[in-house]
Design a protein around this motif. Structure first.
Motif, PDB file in Angstrom:
ATOM      1  N   THR A  71       0.840  -1.209   0.000  1.00  0.00           N
ATOM      2  CA  THR A  71       0.000   0.000   0.000  1.00  0.00           C
ATOM      3  C   THR A  71       0.869   1.250   0.000  1.00  0.00           C
ATOM      4  O   THR A  71       0.557   2.219  -0.697  1.00  0.00           O
ATOM      5  CB  THR A  71      -0.938  -0.003   1.226  1.00  0.00           C
ATOM      6  OG1 THR A  71      -1.605  -1.254   1.282  1.00  0.00           O
ATOM      7  CG2 THR A  71      -1.974   1.094   1.142  1.00  0.00           C
ATOM      8  N   LYS A  72       1.951   1.205   0.788  1.00  0.00           N
ATOM      9  CA  LYS A  72       2.844   2.371   0.828  1.00  0.00           C
ATOM     10  C   LYS A  72       3.463   2.629  -0.546  1.00  0.00           C
ATOM     11  O   LYS A  72       3.559   3.775  -0.978  1.00  0.00           O
ATOM     12  CB  LYS A  72       3.939   2.172   1.886  1.00  0.00           C
ATOM     13  CG  LYS A  72       3.417   2.464   3.294  1.00  0.00           C
ATOM     14  CD  LYS A  72       4.504   2.339   4.323  1.00  0.00           C
ATOM     15  CE  LYS A  72       3.951   2.655   5.707  1.00  0.00           C
ATOM     16  NZ  LYS A  72       4.913   2.342   6.756  1.00  0.00           N
ATOM     17  N   VAL A  73       3.876   1.538  -1.208  1.00  0.00           N
ATOM     18  CA  VAL A  73       4.440   1.674  -2.555  1.00  0.00           C
ATOM     19  C   VAL A  73       3.381   2.288  -3.478  1.00  0.00           C
ATOM     20  O   VAL A  73       3.655   3.208  -4.253  1.00  0.00           O
ATOM     21  CB  VAL A  73       4.919   0.305  -3.109  1.00  0.00           C
ATOM     22  CG1 VAL A  73       5.215   0.380  -4.599  1.00  0.00           C
ATOM     23  CG2 VAL A  73       6.147  -0.160  -2.353  1.00  0.00           C
ATOM     24  N   TYR A  74       2.144   1.766  -3.345  1.00  0.00           N
ATOM     25  CA  TYR A  74       1.037   2.248  -4.176  1.00  0.00           C
ATOM     26  C   TYR A  74       0.779   3.739  -3.943  1.00  0.00           C
ATOM     27  O   TYR A  74       0.713   4.524  -4.890  1.00  0.00           O
ATOM     28  CB  TYR A  74      -0.220   1.414  -3.874  1.00  0.00           C
ATOM     29  CG  TYR A  74      -1.496   1.980  -4.415  1.00  0.00           C
ATOM     30  CD1 TYR A  74      -1.786   1.883  -5.774  1.00  0.00           C
ATOM     31  CD2 TYR A  74      -2.413   2.623  -3.575  1.00  0.00           C
ATOM     32  CE1 TYR A  74      -2.961   2.416  -6.276  1.00  0.00           C
ATOM     33  CE2 TYR A  74      -3.578   3.157  -4.073  1.00  0.00           C
ATOM     34  CZ  TYR A  74      -3.850   3.055  -5.411  1.00  0.00           C
ATOM     35  OH  TYR A  74      -5.016   3.585  -5.919  1.00  0.00           O
ATOM     36  N   ILE A  78       1.211   7.023  -6.353  1.00  0.00           N
ATOM     37  CA  ILE A  78       0.128   7.984  -6.619  1.00  0.00           C
ATOM     38  C   ILE A  78       0.641   9.411  -6.379  1.00  0.00           C
ATOM     39  O   ILE A  78       0.399  10.319  -7.182  1.00  0.00           O
ATOM     40  CB  ILE A  78      -1.085   7.702  -5.686  1.00  0.00           C
ATOM     41  CG1 ILE A  78      -1.650   6.298  -5.943  1.00  0.00           C
ATOM     42  CG2 ILE A  78      -2.152   8.775  -5.808  1.00  0.00           C
ATOM     43  CD1 ILE A  78      -2.501   6.152  -7.168  1.00  0.00           C
ATOM     44  N   ILE A  79       1.376   9.601  -5.249  1.00  0.00           N
ATOM     45  CA  ILE A  79       1.906  10.935  -4.930  1.00  0.00           C
ATOM     46  C   ILE A  79       2.900  11.385  -6.000  1.00  0.00           C
ATOM     47  O   ILE A  79       2.857  12.518  -6.459  1.00  0.00           O
ATOM     48  CB  ILE A  79       2.544  10.944  -3.515  1.00  0.00           C
ATOM     49  CG1 ILE A  79       1.428  10.872  -2.466  1.00  0.00           C
ATOM     50  CG2 ILE A  79       3.384  12.200  -3.293  1.00  0.00           C
ATOM     51  CD1 ILE A  79       1.889  10.779  -1.032  1.00  0.00           C
ATOM     52  N   LEU A  80       3.780  10.431  -6.396  1.00  0.00           N
ATOM     53  CA  LEU A  80       4.762  10.770  -7.434  1.00  0.00           C
ATOM     54  C   LEU A  80       4.079  11.158  -8.749  1.00  0.00           C
ATOM     55  O   LEU A  80       4.464  12.130  -9.396  1.00  0.00           O
ATOM     56  CB  LEU A  80       5.705   9.590  -7.681  1.00  0.00           C
ATOM     57  CG  LEU A  80       6.891   9.484  -6.734  1.00  0.00           C
ATOM     58  CD1 LEU A  80       7.710   8.241  -7.054  1.00  0.00           C
ATOM     59  CD2 LEU A  80       7.789  10.716  -6.853  1.00  0.00           C
TER      60      LEU A  80
ATOM     61  N   ILE B  72      -4.358   4.502   2.747  1.00  0.00           N
ATOM     62  CA  ILE B  72      -4.907   5.150   1.542  1.00  0.00           C
ATOM     63  C   ILE B  72      -5.693   6.407   1.925  1.00  0.00           C
ATOM     64  O   ILE B  72      -5.577   7.452   1.289  1.00  0.00           O
ATOM     65  CB  ILE B  72      -5.775   4.151   0.735  1.00  0.00           C
ATOM     66  CG1 ILE B  72      -4.849   3.120   0.066  1.00  0.00           C
ATOM     67  CG2 ILE B  72      -6.623   4.861  -0.315  1.00  0.00           C
ATOM     68  CD1 ILE B  72      -5.537   1.958  -0.586  1.00  0.00           C
ATOM     69  N   SER B  73      -6.458   6.279   3.020  1.00  0.00           N
ATOM     70  CA  SER B  73      -7.248   7.426   3.474  1.00  0.00           C
ATOM     71  C   SER B  73      -6.323   8.583   3.896  1.00  0.00           C
ATOM     72  O   SER B  73      -6.557   9.741   3.544  1.00  0.00           O
ATOM     73  CB  SER B  73      -8.136   6.966   4.629  1.00  0.00           C
ATOM     74  OG  SER B  73      -8.603   8.061   5.336  1.00  0.00           O
TER      75      SER B  73
END
Lengths: 209, 106
Positions: A71-74, A78-80, B72-73
């Motif tokens: 999830t952190k990688v995901y 997304i942020i990148l 995610i939140s």
């Protein structure tokens, strides 16, 4: 008969009691062995499954840790992606600003400098400069630049305006007489180069409060 | 001793032998039963352990999903803040880009 029966009864009792004792001992021993073996077996089997349970707990922790890491990688991706999008937005905004600057005197100065620096970069000689259809370039300006280059590089230089137009917001394309050397310094190309050169600076301005 | 008495004693001994033999049979039966009981114990322990393992894994999956949703939140919040904050800086960044291109004339 009575005197004979009593000792016989005694003998009978003795034999049967002994047998009973032996039988009880056999059964007790068997029960003892049964219980001991069963207890040992139960303990062993419980230990075996406790190991499996411990493995499952460890696996469960790994499931949680793996999911968190994924999830952190995901979210980092997304942020990148969002940051990339915002950087692109800044460059798009820069192009909008450049489109307005093109109509000002500052752009004429810029264009003159661009022709000069490109001609110098190409080493002078017989050069042809191409601009878009909206940019008017005076021959006087080209002559002035050519003289400057001739003087600076000690190479006879002429710069002529090409008849074809470049499809760009602004800037120039310069070729030598033979057309085998071409330098593209259109606004779009300069922006693309700037993306690599000043990306980190742009990111710093964008993402530092 | 008379033959009759000897015969009686032999009968008692036979009776005693039967008692011991019965006991041995019972002991043997008990030892045979042990294999069945072992299988039963193993089956019980296995079922309980598997139930426990299933619960542990289900709990882990639930926790992992919960943690993932939380991250995610939080990220959505961070992303929203980032966009809000960055939108204000886009013009400044664009000016820097323009300066990097046109600024060479200065």
């Amino acid at each position: 008969m009575l005197t004979q029966t009593d000792p016989l009864k005694f003998i009978r009792n003795k034999i049967l009691n002994d047998a009973q004792l032996k039988a009880t001992a056999i059964i007790n021993k068997a029960k003892e062995d049964y219980e001991k073996e069963l207890k040992e077996f139960e303990e062993n089997i419980k230990r075996k499954y406790e190991v499996l349970i411990e493995n499952a707990k460890s696996e469960a922790n790994q499931i949680v840790e793996r999911k968190i890491a994924e999830t952190k990688v995901y979210v980092n991706r997304i942020i990148l992606e969002k940051k990339e999008e915002l950087i692109e937005k800044a460059f798009a905004k820069a192009l909008d600003i450049l489109k307005t600057i093109i109509k000002t005197d500052k752009y004429k100065e810029f264009l003159e400098y661009l022709i000069y620096s490109t001609a110098k970069y190409m080493g002078g000689g017989e050069l042809i400069v191409y601009v878009n259809k909206d940019n008017a370039i005076e021959n006087q300006m080209l002559e002035r630049i050519a003289q400057k280059i001739t003087k600076e590089l000690d190479v006879k230089t002429t710069i002529k305006l090409g008849k074809e137009h470049v499809h760009a917001v602004g800037g120039i394309v310069m070729k030598n007489k033979d057309g085998d050397i071409e330098v593209n310094n259109t606004i779009e190309t300069l922006l693309e180069r700037a993306k690599n050169a000043i990306r980190s600076e742009v990111a710093k301005v964008l993402f530092t409060s | 001793m008379s033959i009759e008495i000897l015969r009686e004693i032999k009968r008692f001994e036979e009776e005693a032998r039967k008692i011991v033999e019965d006991a041995e049979k019972q002991a043997e039966e008990l030892l045979k039963k042990i294999e069945v009981d072992k299988r039963k114990i193993e089956e019980d322990v296995k079922i309980k352990a598997n139930q426990q393992i299933t619960k542990i894994k289900e709990a882990a999956i639930a926790k992992a999903d919960e943690e993932s949703k939380r991250i995610i939140s939080e990220n959505e919040k961070t992303l929203k803040e980032l966009i809000e904050k960055t939108e204000r800086n886009v013009n400044n960044a664009a000016e820097i880009i323009v300066k990097a291109i046109i600024g060479e004339t200065d």
